[in-house]
Design an enzyme around this catalytic site. Structure first.
Site, PDB file in Angstrom:
ATOM      1  CG  ASP A 164      -2.015   0.929   1.946  1.00  0.00           C
ATOM      2  OD1 ASP A 164      -2.088   2.024   1.028  1.00  0.00           O
ATOM      3  OD2 ASP A 164      -1.300   1.738   2.516  1.00  0.00           O
TER       4      ASP A 164
ATOM      5  CG  ASP B 155      -1.673   8.241   0.445  1.00  0.00           C
ATOM      6  OD1 ASP B 155      -0.523   7.936  -0.067  1.00  0.00           O
ATOM      7  OD2 ASP B 155      -2.964   7.968  -0.328  1.00  0.00           O
TER       8      ASP B 155
ATOM      9  CG  ASP C 132      -2.077   2.589   6.319  1.00  0.00           C
ATOM     10  OD1 ASP C 132      -2.992   2.598   5.240  1.00  0.00           O
ATOM     11  OD2 ASP C 132      -2.465   3.531   6.811  1.00  0.00           O
TER      12      ASP C 132
HETATM   13 MG   LIG Z   1      -3.306   3.396   3.189  1.00  0.00          MG
END
Ligand SMILES: [Mg+2]
Length: 273
Positions: free
Chosen positions: A13, A15, A221
């Site tokens: 991922d 961001d 995240d």
């Molecule tokens: Mg993310």
């Protein structure tokens, strides 16, 4: 030789994972990124971002591997990356593209129908000027243009009361849409996720590179990473400064970083490798 038959592939991922939540910096991960490239471990950028947004970052990172955009809606494979074009792929410009969702134009024509039933109750990116998108998202005008360059889904801003909103979501769902409630927008798209895209690409590596085994490592995240974090052989959850780590059903093969963002990406992935 047997030891060459197994390969690792990292799906990450952006961001809050490879990129810092606030500064969007990837500096803390740069040395490891270089080592992975040297060790021939592909790093697949796997994101909710659009193709236009990822391409800019890919250039900056000098990453020449396939990438997954718009939450698994499509996989972009540089032409010639594999020995043969995967059967399911279409060929557009320099890429072979595997699509897992209906295109944006499909959802835009559905929204045109929705306008007859929910008149003046919503707006959406394609109906807004880019200055307005910049205003409502807090992005710069240039970033807003990249974010508006969507191919597989459409962000919607609901203007009516909450009760109508539920009816609106139900109607879109009946029409085959998948509606996600984001922080600012409803996001309308088809049924796809990062996990399905990871599985498809891993299978393609295995066949195309004639490997006996492929070991996938997923790094993310938050909620939209769960599908790939569950599916990968090993999962690394990156701790976030703004929310709790997502809960996984799996009981083994996952790790939670001690540090945030790219620092956690670096130390966490080094531990796994
Ligand atoms: Mg993310």
């Amino acid at each position: 030789m047997e030891e060459h038959m197994s390969r690792k592939v990292v799906f990450t991922d952006l961001d809050g994972s490879l990129l810092d939540h606030d500064s969007y910096s990837h500096k803390a991960a740069d040395a490891l990124l270089e080592e992975l490239e040297r060790d021939q471990i592909p790093v697949i950028l796997t994101t909710s971002k659009t193709r236009a947004e990822v391409e800019a970052l890919r250039l900056e990172l000098d990453n020449r591997h396939p990438f997954i955009i718009e939450n698994g809606a499509a996989i972009y494979i540089p032409k010639g990356y594999f020995p043969v074009k995967p059967e399911a792929c279409i060929e557009v410009e320099d890429f072979w593209i595997a699509e897992f969702c209906e295109t944006r134009s499909h959802w835009l024509s559905l929204l045109e129908k929705a306008k007859e039933l929910f008149t003046h109750k919503f707006s959406h990116f394609a109906a807004m000027k880019e200055e307005v998108i910049a205003q409502v998202t807090g992005l710069s005008l240039e970033q807003a243009q990249l974010a508006n360059n969507r191919e597989y889904g459409e962000p919607i801003s609901w203007l009516g009361v909450d009760k109508g909103k539920q009816e609106f979501i139900e109607w879109l769902t009946e029409q085959g849409g998948h509606v996600l409630q984001g922080g600012r927008f409803l996001h309308l798209s088809g049924f796809c996720n990062k996990g399905e895209a990871l599985a498809w690409l891993a299978a393609e590596y295995k066949t195309q590179w004639n490997l006996s085994e492929i070991k996938t490592i997923a790094i993310g995240d938050s909620g939209n990473d769960v599908a790939m974090l569950e599916k990968a052989d090993l999962a690394l959850i990156i701790r976030s400064p703004v929310h709790a780590p997502p809960k996984l059903k799996r009981l083994r093969g996952f790790f939670i970083s001690e540090e945030f963002g790219p620092r956690g990406w670096n130390s966490g992935l080094r531990k796994i490798l």
